[in-house]
Design a protein around this motif. Structure first.
Motif, short mmCIF file in Angstrom:
data_model
loop_
_atom_site.label_atom_id
_atom_site.label_comp_id
_atom_site.label_asym_id
_atom_site.label_seq_id
_atom_site.Cartn_x
_atom_site.Cartn_y
_atom_site.Cartn_z
N SER A 70 0.83 -1.21 0.00
CA SER A 70 0.00 0.00 0.00
C SER A 70 0.86 1.25 0.00
N CYS A 71 1.95 1.24 0.76
CA CYS A 71 2.85 2.39 0.78
C CYS A 71 3.49 2.64 -0.58
N ILE A 72 3.87 1.56 -1.27
CA ILE A 72 4.50 1.70 -2.59
C ILE A 72 3.52 2.34 -3.57
N VAL A 73 2.32 1.78 -3.67
CA VAL A 73 1.34 2.28 -4.64
C VAL A 73 0.91 3.69 -4.29
N THR A 74 0.61 3.94 -3.01
CA THR A 74 0.09 5.24 -2.61
C THR A 74 1.13 6.33 -2.76
N CYS A 75 2.33 6.11 -2.26
CA CYS A 75 3.37 7.15 -2.33
C CYS A 75 3.76 7.47 -3.76
N LEU A 76 3.91 6.43 -4.60
CA LEU A 76 4.26 6.67 -6.00
C LEU A 76 3.16 7.45 -6.72
N SER A 77 1.92 7.06 -6.50
CA SER A 77 0.80 7.74 -7.17
C SER A 77 0.65 9.17 -6.69
N PHE A 132 2.29 -3.10 -9.87
CA PHE A 132 2.37 -1.80 -9.21
C PHE A 132 2.45 -0.65 -10.20
N ALA A 133 3.17 -0.83 -11.29
CA ALA A 133 3.28 0.24 -12.29
C ALA A 133 1.93 0.55 -12.92
N GLY A 134 1.17 -0.48 -13.27
CA GLY A 134 -0.14 -0.28 -13.86
C GLY A 134 -1.12 0.36 -12.89
N ALA A 135 -1.12 -0.12 -11.65
CA ALA A 135 -2.03 0.46 -10.65
C ALA A 135 -1.69 1.92 -10.38
N ALA A 136 -0.40 2.23 -10.26
CA ALA A 136 0.00 3.62 -10.01
C ALA A 136 -0.35 4.52 -11.19
N ALA A 137 -0.18 4.02 -12.41
CA ALA A 137 -0.50 4.83 -13.60
C ALA A 137 -1.99 5.13 -13.67
N VAL A 138 -2.82 4.14 -13.43
CA VAL A 138 -4.27 4.35 -13.51
C VAL A 138 -4.75 5.26 -12.39
N LEU A 139 -4.27 5.06 -11.18
CA LEU A 139 -4.67 5.90 -10.05
C LEU A 139 -4.20 7.34 -10.23
N THR A 140 -3.01 7.51 -10.81
CA THR A 140 -2.51 8.86 -11.09
C THR A 140 -3.39 9.56 -12.11
N THR A 191 -3.14 19.85 1.07
CA THR A 191 -4.54 19.46 0.89
C THR A 191 -4.67 18.34 -0.13
N LEU A 192 -4.03 18.52 -1.28
CA LEU A 192 -4.09 17.50 -2.33
C LEU A 192 -3.44 16.21 -1.88
N PHE A 193 -2.35 16.31 -1.14
CA PHE A 193 -1.68 15.12 -0.62
C PHE A 193 -2.62 14.30 0.26
N ILE A 194 -3.32 14.98 1.15
CA ILE A 194 -4.21 14.26 2.07
C ILE A 194 -5.39 13.65 1.33
N LEU A 195 -6.01 14.42 0.43
CA LEU A 195 -7.17 13.92 -0.29
C LEU A 195 -6.82 12.72 -1.17
N THR A 196 -5.73 12.83 -1.91
CA THR A 196 -5.35 11.72 -2.79
C THR A 196 -4.81 10.53 -2.00
N PHE A 197 -4.11 10.81 -0.90
CA PHE A 197 -3.61 9.72 -0.06
C PHE A 197 -4.77 8.89 0.47
N MET A 198 -5.79 9.55 0.99
CA MET A 198 -6.95 8.84 1.52
C MET A 198 -7.67 8.07 0.42
N ASN A 199 -7.79 8.68 -0.73
CA ASN A 199 -8.51 8.05 -1.84
C ASN A 199 -7.77 6.82 -2.34
N ILE A 200 -6.47 6.94 -2.55
CA ILE A 200 -5.70 5.82 -3.11
C ILE A 200 -5.45 4.74 -2.06
N TRP A 201 -5.22 5.13 -0.82
CA TRP A 201 -4.98 4.14 0.23
C TRP A 201 -6.19 3.22 0.39
N ASN A 202 -7.39 3.78 0.25
CA ASN A 202 -8.61 2.99 0.42
C ASN A 202 -9.14 2.43 -0.90
N ASP A 203 -8.40 2.58 -1.99
CA ASP A 203 -8.90 2.13 -3.29
C ASP A 203 -9.02 0.61 -3.33
#
Length: 304
Positions: A70-77, A132-140, A191-203
């Protein structure tokens, strides 16, 4: 009269807060109970506290490995979203051309148009973007419109005078953005960090397609897998939910003030423009213009 009204508002707010906290209290309390007590799904305190046993049993199922994923996908995205959306918003907001306005509309449409996961997955598979690369690309890509939209509003509160002064003092395009403009966007970045972190972490909807093996599971996927194998062990299910939710809850409580300051940044300038006031020099909120010249000399590597 005002005191009574204030008291009523406070009381109503307190009652609504208790109502909103009820599910959280149920999850936490049932994570401390035995299997038999947790099956009742009640709010009573545990008759027998089973904290260490529950959390030890969940940790042994590979939660720490899922936490790493989760840390890898979320931080990269999140890093890609902040970088790309800030650069895109800076160019679109500073270039007042017909093409830039059309492109801004295109980005805003991304907030409305829903994504289609099956064609996206087939495209990523064709491009060999898997795991991980595909998930990070789509979430980004899914969160870029939100980031661009927020940064566009924040950049309107930064006058063009800052850009001109930096360029006159020798700043290049990248130096202007990364060392002059981007630090002024700190509230919106948080603000964007928190919003996207919460969204991607719970994806769940995206990661289940790209990270569908137990070796690549993220924390939300462990809940799905854990519930399928321990559907009757509600104490362990609630324990897993607490572990998954804890990082996001702590992050939100630590930086909730930054969310409000970031979402309201640029409001003064936008209001002034709406009422027809052309002078949007709100540089006082950052620094006085007289002091910025020396700062630009330092940032751009020039001697004053």
């Amino acid at each position: 009269m005002k005191r009574r009204t204030h008291f009523l508002r406070t009381a109503v707010g307190f009652l609504l807060s208790l109502f909103m906290l009820t599910p959280f209290a149920m999850i936490v309390l049932n994570s401390f109970k035995t299997k038999k007590e947790a099956a009742e799904l009640g709010l009573a305190l545990p008759k027998q506290w089973n904290i260490l046993e529950n959390y030890r049993a969940v940790m042994e199922t590979g939660v720490l490995h899922a936490f790493r994923n989760s840390c890898i996908v979320t931080c990269l995205s999140v890093l890609l979203i902040i970088l790309l959306s800030a650069l895109a918003a800076f160019i679109l907001q500073r270039r007042n051309t017909r093409f830039s306005r059309k492109l801004t509309t295109f980005f805003v449409l991304g907030l409305i148009v829903p994504g289609q996961i099956i064609p996206t997955y087939m495209l990523c598979s064709y491009l060999h973007l898997k795991t991980f690369a595909g998930a990070a690309a789509v979430l980004t890509a899914a969160n870029l419109p939100l980031g661009t939209f927020l940064y566009l509003g924040a950049l309107k509160s930064i006058p063009h005078d800052i850009d001109e002064a930096a360029i006159l003092d020798g700043c290049g395009s990248l130096t202007l953005f990364f060392r002059v403009v981007f630090p002024l966007l700190k509230p919106m970045t948080v603000t964007l960090f928190i919003l996207t972190f919460m969204n991607i972490w719970n994806d769940f909807g995206t990661t289940i397609y790209f990270l569908n093996t137990s070796e690549n599971y993220t924390l939300p996927l462990t809940i799905y897998n854990f519930f399928s194998t321990h559907s009757s062990d509600w104490n362990l299910v609630f324990t897993d939910v607490v572990i998954v939710s804890l990082p996001v809850v702590l992050l939100y409580f630590c930086a909730q003030k930054q969310i409000m300051s970031g979402m309201t940044s640029g409001a003064v300038v936008l209001t002034a423009q709406y009422w027809g006031k052309k002078d949007t020099r709100t540089i006082e909120k950052h620094e006085n213009l007289s002091n910025i010249g020396c700062r630009f000399h330092f940032l751009c590597g020039k001697s004053p």
